[in-house]
Design a protein around this motif. Structure first.
Motif, PDB file in Angstrom:
ATOM      1  N   GLU A 305       0.831  -1.199   0.000  1.00 38.72           N
ATOM      2  CA  GLU A 305       0.000   0.000   0.000  1.00 38.72           C
ATOM      3  C   GLU A 305       0.869   1.254   0.000  1.00 38.72           C
ATOM      4  OE1 GLU A 305      -2.752  -0.018   3.222  1.00 38.72           O
ATOM      5  OE2 GLU A 305      -4.103  -1.482   2.276  1.00 38.72           O
ATOM      6  N   TYR A 306       1.989   1.214   0.700  1.00 41.76           N
ATOM      7  CA  TYR A 306       2.879   2.375   0.710  1.00 41.76           C
ATOM      8  C   TYR A 306       3.363   2.686  -0.699  1.00 41.76           C
ATOM      9  CZ  TYR A 306       3.349   2.021   5.860  1.00 41.76           C
ATOM     10  OH  TYR A 306       3.128   1.989   7.209  1.00 41.76           O
ATOM     11  N   TYR A 307       3.769   1.657  -1.421  1.00 42.05           N
ATOM     12  CA  TYR A 307       4.238   1.841  -2.786  1.00 42.05           C
ATOM     13  C   TYR A 307       3.123   2.435  -3.647  1.00 42.05           C
ATOM     14  CZ  TYR A 307       5.954   0.680  -7.479  1.00 42.05           C
ATOM     15  OH  TYR A 307       6.347   0.750  -8.785  1.00 42.05           O
ATOM     16  N   ALA A 308       1.926   1.880  -3.544  1.00 39.39           N
ATOM     17  CA  ALA A 308       0.818   2.351  -4.373  1.00 39.39           C
ATOM     18  C   ALA A 308       0.468   3.798  -4.049  1.00 39.39           C
ATOM     19  CB  ALA A 308      -0.395   1.442  -4.193  1.00 39.39           C
ATOM     20  N   LEU A 309       0.494   4.174  -2.769  1.00 39.51           N
ATOM     21  CA  LEU A 309       0.240   5.562  -2.394  1.00 39.51           C
ATOM     22  C   LEU A 309       1.327   6.478  -2.941  1.00 39.51           C
ATOM     23  CD1 LEU A 309      -0.941   4.992   1.276  1.00 39.51           C
ATOM     24  CD2 LEU A 309      -2.336   5.974  -0.563  1.00 39.51           C
ATOM     25  N   ALA A 310       2.566   6.015  -2.908  1.00 44.34           N
ATOM     26  CA  ALA A 310       3.668   6.815  -3.440  1.00 44.34           C
ATOM     27  C   ALA A 310       3.524   7.017  -4.944  1.00 44.34           C
ATOM     28  CB  ALA A 310       5.010   6.167  -3.111  1.00 44.34           C
ATOM     29  N   VAL A 311       3.130   5.964  -5.679  1.00 48.57           N
ATOM     30  CA  VAL A 311       2.896   6.103  -7.118  1.00 48.57           C
ATOM     31  C   VAL A 311       1.815   7.151  -7.381  1.00 48.57           C
ATOM     32  CG1 VAL A 311       1.940   4.956  -9.164  1.00 48.57           C
ATOM     33  CG2 VAL A 311       3.681   3.810  -7.803  1.00 48.57           C
ATOM     34  N   GLY A 312       0.703   7.032  -6.675  1.00 48.24           N
ATOM     35  CA  GLY A 312      -0.390   7.972  -6.885  1.00 48.24           C
ATOM     36  C   GLY A 312      -0.002   9.400  -6.563  1.00 48.24           C
ATOM     37  N   HIS A 313       0.668   9.593  -5.421  1.00 52.64           N
ATOM     38  CA  HIS A 313       1.050  10.950  -5.016  1.00 52.64           C
ATOM     39  C   HIS A 313       2.099  11.525  -5.967  1.00 52.64           C
ATOM     40  CE1 HIS A 313       1.685  14.426  -2.605  1.00 52.64           C
ATOM     41  NE2 HIS A 313       2.884  14.064  -2.183  1.00 52.64           N
ATOM     42  N   LEU A 314       3.086  10.710  -6.379  1.00 52.81           N
ATOM     43  CA  LEU A 314       4.104  11.191  -7.306  1.00 52.81           C
ATOM     44  C   LEU A 314       3.471  11.549  -8.648  1.00 52.81           C
ATOM     45  CD1 LEU A 314       7.020  11.812  -8.016  1.00 52.81           C
ATOM     46  CD2 LEU A 314       7.375   9.375  -8.500  1.00 52.81           C
ATOM     47  N   ALA A 315       2.525  10.741  -9.119  1.00 52.06           N
ATOM     48  CA  ALA A 315       1.839  11.057 -10.368  1.00 52.06           C
ATOM     49  C   ALA A 315       1.112  12.396 -10.260  1.00 52.06           C
ATOM     50  CB  ALA A 315       0.864   9.946 -10.739  1.00 52.06           C
ATOM     51  N   ASP A 316       0.443  12.620  -9.138  1.00 53.19           N
ATOM     52  CA  ASP A 316      -0.241  13.902  -8.929  1.00 53.19           C
ATOM     53  C   ASP A 316       0.744  15.060  -8.964  1.00 53.19           C
ATOM     54  OD1 ASP A 316      -2.636  12.565  -8.695  1.00 53.19           O
ATOM     55  OD2 ASP A 316      -2.750  12.739  -6.509  1.00 53.19           O
ATOM     56  N   ARG A 317       1.880  14.893  -8.290  1.00 52.78           N
ATOM     57  CA  ARG A 317       2.878  15.964  -8.223  1.00 52.78           C
ATOM     58  C   ARG A 317       3.474  16.245  -9.609  1.00 52.78           C
ATOM     59  NH1 ARG A 317       5.389  17.052  -3.505  1.00 52.78           N
ATOM     60  NH2 ARG A 317       6.080  18.897  -4.668  1.00 52.78           N
ATOM     61  N   ILE A 318       3.778  15.180 -10.352  1.00 52.01           N
ATOM     62  CA  ILE A 318       4.305  15.372 -11.712  1.00 52.01           C
ATOM     63  C   ILE A 318       3.278  16.095 -12.573  1.00 52.01           C
ATOM     64  CG2 ILE A 318       4.947  14.133 -13.822  1.00 52.01           C
ATOM     65  CD1 ILE A 318       6.252  12.015 -11.989  1.00 52.01           C
ATOM     66  N   GLY A 319       2.008  15.811 -12.341  1.00 55.82           N
ATOM     67  CA  GLY A 319       0.938  16.456 -13.092  1.00 55.82           C
ATOM     68  C   GLY A 319       0.653  17.875 -12.671  1.00 55.82           C
ATOM     69  N   GLY A 320       1.348  18.370 -11.642  1.00 57.52           N
ATOM     70  CA  GLY A 320       1.202  19.767 -11.249  1.00 57.52           C
ATOM     71  C   GLY A 320       0.648  20.009  -9.869  1.00 57.52           C
ATOM     72  N   ALA A 321       0.227  18.967  -9.150  1.00 57.61           N
ATOM     73  CA  ALA A 321      -0.325  19.144  -7.806  1.00 57.61           C
ATOM     74  C   ALA A 321       0.775  19.502  -6.815  1.00 57.61           C
ATOM     75  CB  ALA A 321      -1.049  17.883  -7.364  1.00 57.61           C
ATOM     76  N   GLY A 322       0.353  20.053  -5.689  1.00 60.74           N
ATOM     77  CA  GLY A 322       1.292  20.420  -4.646  1.00 60.74           C
ATOM     78  C   GLY A 322       1.484  19.305  -3.639  1.00 60.74           C
ATOM     79  N   PRO A 323       2.228  19.581  -2.562  1.00 63.30           N
ATOM     80  CA  PRO A 323       2.459  18.577  -1.510  1.00 63.30           C
ATOM     81  C   PRO A 323       1.159  18.193  -0.816  1.00 63.30           C
ATOM     82  CG  PRO A 323       3.985  20.424  -1.321  1.00 63.30           C
ATOM     83  CD  PRO A 323       2.930  20.841  -2.299  1.00 63.30           C
ATOM     84  N   LEU A 324       1.250  17.208   0.067  1.00 62.43           N
ATOM     85  CA  LEU A 324       0.083  16.799   0.844  1.00 62.43           C
ATOM     86  C   LEU A 324      -0.437  17.961   1.678  1.00 62.43           C
ATOM     87  CD1 LEU A 324       1.240  13.292   2.123  1.00 62.43           C
ATOM     88  CD2 LEU A 324      -0.386  13.778   0.291  1.00 62.43           C
ATOM     89  N   HIS A 325      -1.752  18.006   1.836  1.00 62.60           N
ATOM     90  CA  HIS A 325      -2.380  19.062   2.637  1.00 62.60           C
ATOM     91  C   HIS A 325      -2.131  18.838   4.120  1.00 62.60           C
ATOM     92  CE1 HIS A 325      -5.735  21.011   4.800  1.00 62.60           C
ATOM     93  NE2 HIS A 325      -5.679  21.924   3.837  1.00 62.60           N
ATOM     94  N   THR A 326      -2.320  17.599   4.563  1.00 66.36           N
ATOM     95  CA  THR A 326      -2.075  17.253   5.967  1.00 66.36           C
ATOM     96  C   THR A 326      -0.643  16.766   6.100  1.00 66.36           C
ATOM     97  OG1 THR A 326      -4.391  16.614   6.279  1.00 66.36           O
ATOM     98  CG2 THR A 326      -2.781  15.788   7.893  1.00 66.36           C
ATOM     99  N   PRO A 327       0.150  17.407   6.938  1.00 63.38           N
ATOM    100  CA  PRO A 327       1.557  16.998   7.042  1.00 63.38           C
ATOM    101  C   PRO A 327       1.702  15.602   7.630  1.00 63.38           C
ATOM    102  CG  PRO A 327       1.002  18.608   8.734  1.00 63.38           C
ATOM    103  CD  PRO A 327      -0.180  18.538   7.818  1.00 63.38           C
ATOM    104  N   LEU A 328       2.767  14.950   7.228  1.00 54.65           N
ATOM    105  CA  LEU A 328       3.078  13.649   7.794  1.00 54.65           C
ATOM    106  C   LEU A 328       3.558  13.826   9.225  1.00 54.65           C
ATOM    107  CD1 LEU A 328       4.991  12.333   4.678  1.00 54.65           C
ATOM    108  CD2 LEU A 328       2.872  11.352   5.560  1.00 54.65           C
ATOM    109  N   PRO A 329       3.062  13.036  10.175  1.00 56.84           N
ATOM    110  CA  PRO A 329       3.503  13.183  11.564  1.00 56.84           C
ATOM    111  C   PRO A 329       4.985  12.877  11.715  1.00 56.84           C
ATOM    112  CG  PRO A 329       2.153  11.212  11.294  1.00 56.84           C
ATOM    113  CD  PRO A 329       2.069  11.958  10.006  1.00 56.84           C
TER     114      PRO A 329
END
Length: 395
Positions: A305-329
């Motif tokens: 699941e960590y890998y899949a979340l990283a793929v999704g988030h990296l794809a969003d960022r490459i597409g122009g999205a910003g960092p996560l809204h809620t910071p990682l603890p």
């Protein structure tokens, strides 16, 4: 064939190899050779490849220390989705736009996702791995943990050589036997690697067109749904019952909307029947994600699941999205393999089945944590926070 014996005394810092892992490596290879011949591999191919195979202690060590299962989500995501990787992905999106658009028209897989896989697998082709793939596969095939899987992969590697799809000397890859720009396992190479540039070879090392179309074809075969994203970060209402945050609770997106879940801009999520699951990889204090069927497709590539979340988030960022809204603890516990094993044993002893005590914080262990939390009136987010660890006397 050079005879090597996996010593019973071999130990890994984080997890000792059990005594049952003692294997006569030479005899194991003989058995694999017999099975390969039964499945149509020629004696000449089998002997030529297996004569060069060696047992690699380091492969067993790395198998027991995979970061997807031994690193906290906070650390894993920060190491996977870096500023440099995002910027490089955006640069390559511009450089290969025409190619990636052709691939997307043919397969339905958006360009940013292909770049995300490429970035996570080999840092965009900067490192393919330097391990002789047949040796890596033979080592893992002769280890009891996942012997059947890696035996099949080794036989697939023999077929690749027999078909002259890849010169044996070029068969270099990761410690687990994955190869090329997008790190295909041999069986995936056989089924999904394609010749996109028309040179007559399926070259995942030197041809970016071959690599990108092969990756997209694989994702399409896994069931990629065109027109939908992987999921998204969401915000949760203060009165949410966290009992709904478990993998078995797949609900229509419209249900999550009725529960008060919004996107990070505060807008209600879409009123659709699209199935969605709530994930809290860093606990209720960290970012929350609703994931959709394409997330399961990413899991078909890598079951973490960590890998899949990283793929999704990296794809969003490459597409122009910003960092996560809620910071990682930043204060999440960092558990060693031994501490996870003690956590699993403690849960099992209290009647919450975490499965095998293997030191891997996987779905069964998270389900057991969630059950324990529910029984003690704690927030059931399936996350081993400091309160849980103190209750179970882990530290």
């Amino acid at each position: 064939m050079k005879k090597q014996l996996l010593a019973a005394t071999l130990t890994i810092t984080l997890l000792p190899i059990p005594a049952s892992a003692t294997v006569d490596f030479d005899n194991c290879l003989d058995g694999i050779r017999d099975r390969a011949l039964e499945e149509g591999v020629s004696p000449g191919t089998a002997d030529r490849v297996l004569a060069r195979v060696e047992f690699l202690d380091r492969v067993i060590e790395l198998d027991r220390r995979q970061p997807e299962f031994t690193t906290p989500f906070t650390d894993y995501l920060e190491r996977s989705v870096t500023k440099q990787r995002v910027e490089r992905g955006r640069e390559l999106l511009r450089t290969h736009r025409a190619l990636l658009q052709r691939v997307q028209r043919r397969t339905g897989v958006p360009s940013a996702y292909l770049l995300a896989f490429w970035g996570l697998e080999t840092n965009y082709g900067s490192y393919f791995g330097g391990t002789f793939v047949p040796s890596a596969l033979a080592t893992l095939a002769c280890d009891p943990r996942r012997s059947e899987f890696f035996t099949d992969e080794l036989i697939a590697a023999l077929r690749i050589v027999q078909d002259d799809a890849l010169p044996l000397d070029s068969m270099q890859g990761s410690w687990a036997g994955a190869m090329g720009h997008v790190q295909f396992m041999p069986s995936v190479f056989l089924r999904h690697a394609v010749d996109a540039d028309g040179d007559g070879r399926r070259d995942l090392w030197n041809s970016i067109p071959d690599a990108m179309l092969s990756a997209a074809s694989f994702l399409k075969e896994l069931g990629w749904e065109t027109g939908y994203r992987w999921g998204r970060e969401v915000l949760l209402p203060g009165d949410l019952d966290f009992a709904v945050a478990e993998p078995s609770q797949r609900r229509p997106l419209a249900d999550w909307r009725r529960l008060g879940v919004t996107d990070v801009a505060g807008q209600p999520v879409a009123d659709l029947e699209l199935p969605a699951t709530l994930l809290l990889p860093a606990g209720h204090r960290g970012p929350a994600f609703l994931v959709y069927p394409n997330f399961d497709v990413i899991l078909g590539w890598n079951r973490s699941e960590y890998y899949a979340l990283a793929v999704g988030h990296l794809a969003d960022r490459i597409g122009g999205a910003g960092p996560l809204h809620t910071p990682l603890p930043s204060d999440a516990p960092r558990l060693s393999r031994d501490e996870v094993m003690r956590l699993q044993a403690a849960l099992n002893a209290r009647g919450f089945d975490s499965g095998e005590v293997d030191g891997i914080l996987g779905p069964a262990t998270r389900d057991a944590i969630r059950g324990y939390q529910l029984s003690r009136g704690l927030i059931p987010d399936g996350f081993p926070d400091r309160t849980l660890l103190a209750r179970l006397d882990i530290r």
